[in-house]
Motif scaffolding. Structure first.
Motif, PDB file in Angstrom:
ATOM      1  N   HIS A   1       0.848  -1.189   0.000  1.00  0.00           N
ATOM      2  CA  HIS A   1       0.000   0.000   0.000  1.00  0.00           C
ATOM      3  C   HIS A   1       0.886   1.242   0.000  1.00  0.00           C
ATOM      4  O   HIS A   1       1.686   1.437   0.903  1.00  0.00           O
ATOM      5  N   ASP A   2       0.773   2.064  -1.018  1.00  0.00           N
ATOM      6  CA  ASP A   2       1.536   3.315  -1.133  1.00  0.00           C
ATOM      7  C   ASP A   2       3.039   3.121  -0.974  1.00  0.00           C
ATOM      8  O   ASP A   2       3.713   3.927  -0.331  1.00  0.00           O
ATOM      9  N   GLY A   3       3.568   2.051  -1.511  1.00  0.00           N
ATOM     10  CA  GLY A   3       5.006   1.805  -1.455  1.00  0.00           C
ATOM     11  C   GLY A   3       5.487   1.159  -0.167  1.00  0.00           C
ATOM     12  O   GLY A   3       6.680   0.931   0.007  1.00  0.00           O
ATOM     13  N   TYR A   4       4.581   0.860   0.744  1.00  0.00           N
ATOM     14  CA  TYR A   4       4.948   0.202   2.003  1.00  0.00           C
ATOM     15  C   TYR A   4       4.339  -1.195   2.038  1.00  0.00           C
ATOM     16  O   TYR A   4       3.342  -1.473   1.373  1.00  0.00           O
ATOM     17  N   ARG A   5       4.953  -2.057   2.822  1.00  0.00           N
ATOM     18  CA  ARG A   5       4.429  -3.406   3.007  1.00  0.00           C
ATOM     19  C   ARG A   5       3.795  -3.501   4.380  1.00  0.00           C
ATOM     20  O   ARG A   5       4.381  -3.081   5.366  1.00  0.00           O
ATOM     21  N   ARG A   6       2.606  -4.064   4.429  1.00  0.00           N
ATOM     22  CA  ARG A   6       1.937  -4.319   5.704  1.00  0.00           C
ATOM     23  C   ARG A   6       1.909  -5.827   5.891  1.00  0.00           C
ATOM     24  O   ARG A   6       1.381  -6.549   5.046  1.00  0.00           O
ATOM     25  N   ALA A   7       2.468  -6.281   6.990  1.00  0.00           N
ATOM     26  CA  ALA A   7       2.530  -7.714   7.277  1.00  0.00           C
ATOM     27  C   ALA A   7       1.523  -8.063   8.359  1.00  0.00           C
ATOM     28  O   ALA A   7       1.517  -7.465   9.434  1.00  0.00           O
ATOM     29  N   PHE A   8       0.669  -9.005   8.057  1.00  0.00           N
ATOM     30  CA  PHE A   8      -0.262  -9.548   9.035  1.00  0.00           C
ATOM     31  C   PHE A   8       0.362 -10.845   9.523  1.00  0.00           C
ATOM     32  O   PHE A   8       0.580 -11.780   8.749  1.00  0.00           O
ATOM     33  N   LEU A   9       0.702 -10.881  10.799  1.00  0.00           N
ATOM     34  CA  LEU A   9       1.518 -11.955  11.359  1.00  0.00           C
ATOM     35  C   LEU A   9       0.707 -12.818  12.323  1.00  0.00           C
ATOM     36  O   LEU A   9       0.504 -12.456  13.487  1.00  0.00           O
ATOM     37  N   GLY A  10       0.247 -13.949  11.823  1.00  0.00           N
ATOM     38  CA  GLY A  10      -0.453 -14.908  12.662  1.00  0.00           C
ATOM     39  C   GLY A  10      -1.640 -14.313  13.388  1.00  0.00           C
ATOM     40  O   GLY A  10      -2.500 -13.666  12.800  1.00  0.00           O
ATOM     41  N   GLU A  11      -1.669 -14.502  14.707  1.00  0.00           N
ATOM     42  CA  GLU A  11      -2.795 -14.062  15.536  1.00  0.00           C
ATOM     43  C   GLU A  11      -2.647 -12.622  16.030  1.00  0.00           C
ATOM     44  O   GLU A  11      -3.522 -12.112  16.733  1.00  0.00           O
ATOM     45  N   VAL A  12      -1.562 -11.947  15.659  1.00  0.00           N
ATOM     46  CA  VAL A  12      -1.360 -10.559  16.079  1.00  0.00           C
ATOM     47  C   VAL A  12      -2.417  -9.706  15.377  1.00  0.00           C
ATOM     48  O   VAL A  12      -2.502  -9.722  14.145  1.00  0.00           O
TER      49      VAL A  12
END
Length: 82
Positions: free
Chosen positions: A34-45
């Motif tokens: 998104h807009d040149g950045y990476r968003r990581a969804f990590l497991g149950e966090v």
């Protein structure tokens, strides 16, 4: 000392923990860009981790101006040092 970890809670005391049982961990991660950045969804966090660039990395990659955001390299260094 294979299979055993020493944990020091008191400088005069060493406790041994048996680590011979099998253990498996599977990491579940999903990335969004998104807009040149990476968003990581990590497991149950519940909240994603945003990865970006800062300092010399921003210069090297020619990233657009914006707030400095830690890179994956920053997180790896912090994890190893911790």
């Amino acid at each position: 000392m294979s299979g055993t970890q020493e944990r020091v809670t008191n400088p005069d005391e060493v406790r041994r923990i048996d680590m011979t049982e099998d253990f498996e961990y599977v990491s579940h991660a999903r990335l969004e860009f998104h807009d040149g950045y990476r968003r990581a969804f990590l497991g149950e966090v519940p909240d994603p981790v945003t990865y970006g660039v800062q300092g010399k990395l921003r210069e090297y990659y020619g990233a657009k101006e914006g707030p400095p955001i830690a890179s994956t390299l920053d997180h790896i260094v912090a994890a190893v040092a911790g």
